[in-house]
Design a protein around this motif. Structure first.
Motif, PDB file in Angstrom:
ATOM      1  N   GLU A  64       0.808  -1.209   0.000  1.00  0.00           N
ATOM      2  CA  GLU A  64       0.000   0.000   0.000  1.00  0.00           C
ATOM      3  C   GLU A  64       0.850   1.272   0.000  1.00  0.00           C
ATOM      4  O   GLU A  64       0.325   2.369   0.131  1.00  0.00           O
ATOM      5  N   ARG A 100       3.441   7.072   2.489  1.00  0.00           N
ATOM      6  CA  ARG A 100       2.354   6.496   3.271  1.00  0.00           C
ATOM      7  C   ARG A 100       2.428   4.991   3.128  1.00  0.00           C
ATOM      8  O   ARG A 100       2.575   4.459   2.020  1.00  0.00           O
ATOM      9  N   ALA A 112      -1.821   2.807   7.269  1.00  0.00           N
ATOM     10  CA  ALA A 112      -2.333   3.895   8.098  1.00  0.00           C
ATOM     11  C   ALA A 112      -1.207   4.708   8.725  1.00  0.00           C
ATOM     12  O   ALA A 112      -1.430   5.439   9.690  1.00  0.00           O
ATOM     13  N   THR A 127       1.053   8.536  12.503  1.00  0.00           N
ATOM     14  CA  THR A 127      -0.248   8.159  11.966  1.00  0.00           C
ATOM     15  C   THR A 127      -0.574   8.983  10.725  1.00  0.00           C
ATOM     16  O   THR A 127      -0.184  10.148  10.605  1.00  0.00           O
ATOM     17  N   TYR A 128      -1.275   8.380   9.806  1.00  0.00           N
ATOM     18  CA  TYR A 128      -1.762   9.059   8.605  1.00  0.00           C
ATOM     19  C   TYR A 128      -3.129   9.670   8.899  1.00  0.00           C
ATOM     20  O   TYR A 128      -3.993   9.017   9.485  1.00  0.00           O
ATOM     21  N   GLU A 177      -6.504  11.055   7.297  1.00  0.00           N
ATOM     22  CA  GLU A 177      -7.290  11.057   6.060  1.00  0.00           C
ATOM     23  C   GLU A 177      -7.852  12.444   5.776  1.00  0.00           C
ATOM     24  O   GLU A 177      -8.290  13.151   6.681  1.00  0.00           O
ATOM     25  N   GLY A 178      -7.854  12.822   4.489  1.00  0.00           N
ATOM     26  CA  GLY A 178      -8.425  14.095   4.078  1.00  0.00           C
ATOM     27  C   GLY A 178      -7.650  14.688   2.924  1.00  0.00           C
ATOM     28  O   GLY A 178      -6.779  14.053   2.327  1.00  0.00           O
ATOM     29  N   GLU A 179      -7.967  15.933   2.588  1.00  0.00           N
ATOM     30  CA  GLU A 179      -7.306  16.644   1.501  1.00  0.00           C
ATOM     31  C   GLU A 179      -6.265  17.599   2.084  1.00  0.00           C
ATOM     32  O   GLU A 179      -6.535  18.294   3.062  1.00  0.00           O
ATOM     33  N   VAL A 239      -5.059  19.415   6.932  1.00  0.00           N
ATOM     34  CA  VAL A 239      -5.833  18.340   6.306  1.00  0.00           C
ATOM     35  C   VAL A 239      -7.303  18.723   6.416  1.00  0.00           C
ATOM     36  O   VAL A 239      -7.777  19.091   7.490  1.00  0.00           O
ATOM     37  N   ASP A 253     -11.571  18.246   5.487  1.00  0.00           N
ATOM     38  CA  ASP A 253     -12.773  17.516   5.103  1.00  0.00           C
ATOM     39  C   ASP A 253     -13.773  18.590   4.696  1.00  0.00           C
ATOM     40  O   ASP A 253     -14.388  19.232   5.543  1.00  0.00           O
TER      41      ASP A 253
END
Length: 267
Positions: A8, A22, A25, A73-74, A76-78, A143, A145
């Motif tokens: 991944e 990345r 996760a 940690t990753y 999530e988002g733009e 990041v 949303d």
């Protein structure tokens, strides 16, 4: 790294001095001299309940002469270039200001037992009137949303400063202190922005009583930024050496000149 994580793996940033991937996760990149300071800060923020910073998962020893790798940690988002459009929206602009204020309020109580050593050589968590500023608070490092921040990335330039340092740095990019052509062609504005209004919106959302002195503070931060690039280049940091060789100091000086000549757009 597990087989599943290797499958991944995604390159998030690939500069000569900074390779970030990345893996599932997690986010991984090479440890730097200031990494222990950043990890101490991130661990404090996690303990304090600040929801937007990545969490430290550990350090993986390098092999075959390779540097150690930090594991975070990753979120999530733009982020990255997508962040510019988020702050064109005034709701996104307000949200960015509130995020910065929440960070400053959270970090203000940090009193580490061992003085951290930051990029550029600063030490400690700040004296009276100072906090550990993020140091690179731009829309690309948030990041998103929609127009709601869900994370804050890239803490490598964290260091102790008065809070206005982060405020002025952010306003250079959020007002923004750029000409109309750049705003429309590159920064996602449909029409040239009302910069004075945007400064006022940010100031109110952050919790400032007014906008007095903010334009001067941005220009001061621009000058500090130019000097910082010159300092890091002189110390041999690869990215800044390249920036100087490619004429980036002239570009930074031109930005300062533009800001000085167009102060009336912001005051």
């Amino acid at each position: 790294m597990s087989v599943a994580e290797e499958a991944e793996e995604e390159v998030l940033q690939d500069r000569a001095d900074r390779h970030v991937v990345r893996a599932g996760a997690t986010v991984r990149h090479a440890v730097q001299p200031w990494t222990p300071a950043v990890h101490a800060l991130l661990e404090y923020l996690a303990d304090a309940g600040f929801a937007y910073s990545p969490r430290v998962l550990g350090v993986e020893p390098g092999t075959g002469g390779a540097p150690d790798t930090e594991i975070l940690t990753y979120i999530e988002g733009e982020s990255g270039p997508d962040g510019w459009a988020k702050v064109v929206d005034e709701d996104g602009l307000r949200a960015a200001a509130r995020l910065l204020r929440e960070y400053h309020d959270t970090v203000a109580s940090w009193a580490p037992e061992r003085p951290p050593v930051w990029a550029g050589g600063a030490t400690g968590a700040g004296g009276p009137g100072e906090v550990v500023c993020h140091g690179d608070f731009g829309p690309w490092n948030i990041v998103w949303d929609g127009v709601r921040p869900v994370g804050l990335l890239d803490w490598e330039y964290a260091a102790p400063h008065p809070p206005w340092y982060d405020v002025a740095y952010a306003l250079e990019y959020l007002a923004p202190f750029r000409d109309d052509e750049v705003c429309v062609r590159w920064l996602r504005y449909p029409v040239p922005p009302d910069r004075r209004r945007r400064v006022a919106i940010f100031a109110e959302a952050y919790g400032l009583p007014d906008t007095a002195g903010l334009a001067d503070s941005v220009i001061e931060i621009q000058r500090i930024g130019l000097d910082f690039v010159r300092q890091l280049a002189a110390e041999g940091h690869e990215r800044q050496v390249t920036m100087v060789a490619e004429g980036h100091l002239d570009e930074l000086a031109e930005r300062i000149r533009w800001s000085e000549e167009h102060r009336h757009l912001f005051d």
